[in-house]
Design a protein around this motif. Structure first.
Motif, PDB file in Angstrom:
ATOM      1  N   LYS A   1       1.199  -1.140   0.117  1.00  0.00           N
ATOM      2  CA  LYS A   1       0.211   0.042   0.029  1.00  0.00           C
ATOM      3  C   LYS A   1       0.800   1.317  -0.195  1.00  0.00           C
ATOM      4  CE  LYS A   1      -4.242  -2.499   1.951  1.00  0.00           C
ATOM      5  NZ  LYS A   1      -5.091  -2.100   2.881  1.00  0.00           N
ATOM      6  N   THR A   2       2.380   1.266   0.478  1.00  0.00           N
ATOM      7  CA  THR A   2       3.600   1.889   0.450  1.00  0.00           C
ATOM      8  C   THR A   2       3.842   3.071  -0.922  1.00  0.00           C
ATOM      9  OG1 THR A   2       4.868   1.099   0.263  1.00  0.00           O
ATOM     10  CG2 THR A   2       4.180   1.744   2.040  1.00  0.00           C
ATOM     11  N   LYS A   3       3.038   2.260  -2.028  1.00  0.00           N
ATOM     12  CA  LYS A   3       3.381   1.683  -3.324  1.00  0.00           C
ATOM     13  C   LYS A   3       1.910   3.105  -4.410  1.00  0.00           C
ATOM     14  CE  LYS A   3       7.009  -0.478  -4.199  1.00  0.00           C
ATOM     15  NZ  LYS A   3       7.966  -1.685  -5.394  1.00  0.00           N
ATOM     16  N   ASN A   4       2.230   3.914  -5.342  1.00  0.00           N
ATOM     17  CA  ASN A   4       0.653   3.715  -6.016  1.00  0.00           C
ATOM     18  C   ASN A   4       0.666   3.431  -7.501  1.00  0.00           C
ATOM     19  OD1 ASN A   4      -0.521   6.576  -8.266  1.00  0.00           O
ATOM     20  ND2 ASN A   4       0.407   7.723  -7.120  1.00  0.00           N
ATOM     21  N   LEU A   5      -0.441   2.785  -6.309  1.00  0.00           N
ATOM     22  CA  LEU A   5      -1.366   1.523  -7.545  1.00  0.00           C
ATOM     23  C   LEU A   5      -0.883   2.303  -8.594  1.00  0.00           C
ATOM     24  CD1 LEU A   5      -2.446  -0.439  -7.613  1.00  0.00           C
ATOM     25  CD2 LEU A   5      -4.925   0.226  -7.289  1.00  0.00           C
ATOM     26  N   ASN A   6      -1.898   3.313  -9.225  1.00  0.00           N
ATOM     27  CA  ASN A   6      -1.882   3.842 -10.625  1.00  0.00           C
ATOM     28  C   ASN A   6      -1.121   4.255 -11.167  1.00  0.00           C
ATOM     29  OD1 ASN A   6      -4.998   4.250 -10.490  1.00  0.00           O
ATOM     30  ND2 ASN A   6      -4.754   6.393 -10.178  1.00  0.00           N
ATOM     31  N   GLU A   7       0.636   4.448 -11.242  1.00  0.00           N
ATOM     32  CA  GLU A   7       1.715   4.595 -11.437  1.00  0.00           C
ATOM     33  C   GLU A   7       2.034   3.152 -12.207  1.00  0.00           C
ATOM     34  OE1 GLU A   7       4.471   6.604  -8.876  1.00  0.00           O
ATOM     35  OE2 GLU A   7       3.885   9.109  -9.390  1.00  0.00           O
ATOM     36  N   ILE A   8       2.062   2.215 -10.957  1.00  0.00           N
ATOM     37  CA  ILE A   8       2.166   1.615 -11.260  1.00  0.00           C
ATOM     38  C   ILE A   8       1.789   1.102 -12.435  1.00  0.00           C
ATOM     39  CG2 ILE A   8       2.281  -1.602 -10.284  1.00  0.00           C
ATOM     40  CD1 ILE A   8       2.861  -0.106  -7.204  1.00  0.00           C
TER      41      ILE A   8
END
Length: 569
Positions: free
Chosen positions: A314-321
């Motif tokens: 959850k620490t990562k930006n989902l849309n960016e991934i």
């Protein structure tokens, strides 16, 4: 009388060039069977008028007949520059690129010296497929038998800008061996988005950097069920395998370490270019990337589902991934570049065009296993049975195929069957393994003996033959072969009857890169002693090879007189 004078001039030239070697031979070039080939060079490329000088047109044609294209092969850049530097009175061999028509053998040797070990391999008929013309003719026959028929199937149209305009009936096939022999039918330069074809490459990078165990904490290893929805996960709540969209999104999240998405893309793009050598055959399709972002809500949905299942931190930006995954899908290649990428996998992770190690041997093993078991959508089982080669298809109609230890292939034909695999591509694969003995399970079982086997005899060599090939590779500085043997787990400390090891021979062959590889990467015994009580350091000192001597000393090498030898030795 004239023939006698030509022979005499040739003899004097060869005599003036001869120099002492480590085993008493006076030949500058020697093939793997120990046969002197200075004379062979003259016989192959001799200018008919002088009887002594080397004819460059003949030299280029000889390389082409062996599947080597020196004018476009990055391994020959320095050789070509040297040829061009001697262009007085030149001829046009290739589009206003003047070369001298002939060179005396001393000039010729100076020019080819940067690639001496590779030329020895060519002249000694030790390329992986020595009978290249026959092999190419057979492949052309298969291609022509398919291209003449109208392809059935449908082009995938759900995502705009996937395919270049006017390519509906295209049929492009490219082949690249682990020695960089290349063959192409159709337009091998026309770029097509990799789409799911990028997944085996991303997976191999991820395994190389993070290890198999870590990657499979988040992704499974099994085939996705035929009627499975893209959102479905396996019983452990993971994507079924890394070759699905869900697996690709998780791989992207594991590989994106930089805070900036642009930096992450640039890093991954550069890593992918290494599979193709100089990466000149790769581009980025901005139009397809924008189409994916604007028209593929399903990938965003898969991403959110994975986040809910805990597969993406959850620490990562989902849309960016998810958008990063789309950008990676939009990298475009032609079949020429795709075949080099596949050949890198075939060669144990070593790119055939620059001999650089791209991924680990472990990553190659795992990637090919998944390509064989999961790479052709819901037709994978039947494909493995009928063709028996690791492969990965995509929605653009491209298939990347690997013949382990031999070659890589890439095929593009956009019309797809009901399993979303290229109709013509699949037909070529089937006929290819019907014609050639390349099915992955035929070799060890002594099956398919009625089929053609174009591979050199050494591929199925015994352990003793393999060890001797290792020694020859060391003395010639054949780095691609050394890399492959290292990937295969060969014992680099093996010695011949005289106690000479690969390190002894690499030192005597003045192969600094090979010595560095053996000492630093292979961690060989640095102080082996041969029957003449000589260590590799003694050889370096005797031959006055200061750079090699210093390298060995720096890593603990000793001369025989300095070693504490067992009295019973």
């Amino acid at each position: 009388m004239e023939e006698f004078q030509v022979s005499l001039r040739r003899h004097k030239a060869l005599s003036s060039m001869s120099g002492s070697s480590t085993h008493g031979s006076t030949s500058l070039l020697t093939d793997y069977n120990g046969i002197e080939i200075d004379e062979k060079i003259l016989n192959l490329f001799m200018d008919e008028d002088t009887g002594l000088e080397v004819s460059l047109p003949k030299f280029f044609k000889y390389l082409e007949r062996h599947g080597i294209h020196p004018l476009t092969d990055p391994r020959f850049v320095n050789v070509i520059k040297l040829f061009k530097s001697l262009k007085s009175g030149g001829i046009d061999i290739c589009e206003s690129n003047p070369f001298p028509e002939t060179l005396d053998i001393e000039e010729f040797y100076r020019c080819i010296k940067p690639n001496l070990s590779f030329f020895n391999k060519i002249f000694g008929d030790n390329l992986i497929i020595p009978g290249w013309v026959d092999f190419a003719t057979q492949c052309e026959g298969i291609y022509n038998s398919i291209v003449e028929r109208t392809s059935k199937g449908q082009v995938f149209r759900k995502i705009p800008n996937l395919l270049p305009k006017g390519c509906q009936n295209d049929f492009n096939v490219s082949i690249c061996t682990v020695d960089g022999q290349m063959l192409s039918f159709g337009d091998g330069k026309k770029g097509v988005p990799l789409c799911a074809g990028v997944l085996p490459l991303l997976y191999s990078i991820a395994v190389t950097e993070h290890g198999t165990q870590h990657i499979h904490k988040y992704i499974g290893k099994e085939t996705q069920p035929k009627d499975g929805c893209s959102f479905n996960l396996n019983k452990a709540g993971k994507p079924y395998n890394p070759l699905t969209d869900a697996g690709g999104i998780v791989l992207t999240s594991l590989l994106c370490q930089e805070e900036s998405s642009s930096s992450s893309f640039e890093t991954l793009y550069n890593k992918l270019t290494r599979f193709a050598g100089d990466g000149s055959g790769m581009q980025y399709s901005n139009s397809y990337s924008l189409s994916l972002i604007g028209n593929n809500n399903e990938l965003y949905g898969i991403g959110h589902h994975l986040r809910e299942q805990g597969a993406i931190p959850k620490t990562k930006n989902l849309n960016e991934i998810v958008e990063m995954y789309m950008h990676l899908n939009a990298i475009s290649i032609g079949t020429d570049a795709g075949s080099v990428m596949a050949a890198t996998l075939a060669g144990g992770g070593v790119c055939p065009l620059d001999y650089k190690k791209v991924i680990s041997a472990c990553a190659v093993r795992d990637t090919l296993s998944l390509m064989l078991s999961c790479g052709m959508n819901d037709y994978t089982g039947a494909y493995a049975f009928e063709v028996g080669l690791p492969a990965k298809s995509n929605l653009a109609g491209m298939i990347m195929i690997v013949v382990p230890n031999v070659m890589g292939m890439c095929i593009f034909s956009p019309k797809l069957d009901i399993s979303s695999n290229s109709v013509r591509g699949l037909e070529f694969c089937k006929r290819f393994t019907e014609r050639f003995r390349f099915h992955i399970f035929e070799g060890n079982l002594k099956l398919g003996l009625e089929k053609m086997n174009p591979v050199r005899k050494g591929l199925g060599e015994t352990k003793e033959q393999q060890m001797m090939s290792l020694l020859f590779a060391a003395v010639r500085g054949n780095m691609s072969q050394l890399y492959r043997y290292h990937a295969d787990g060969i014992d680099f400390n093996w010695a011949d009857y005289d106690g000479r090891t690969a390190l002894h021979l690499a030192v005597c062959g003045e192969q600094f890169d090979a010595v560095t590889f053996l000492v630093l990467k292979c961690k060989v015994n640095i102080n082996p002693i041969d029957r003449w009580q000589t260590s590799p350091l003694d050889d370096a000192k005797k031959l006055k090879k200061n750079s090699i001597f210093k390298l060995l000393r720096r890593h603990g090498a000793l001369g025989f007189s300095e070693i504490d030898i067992d009295p019973d030795y």
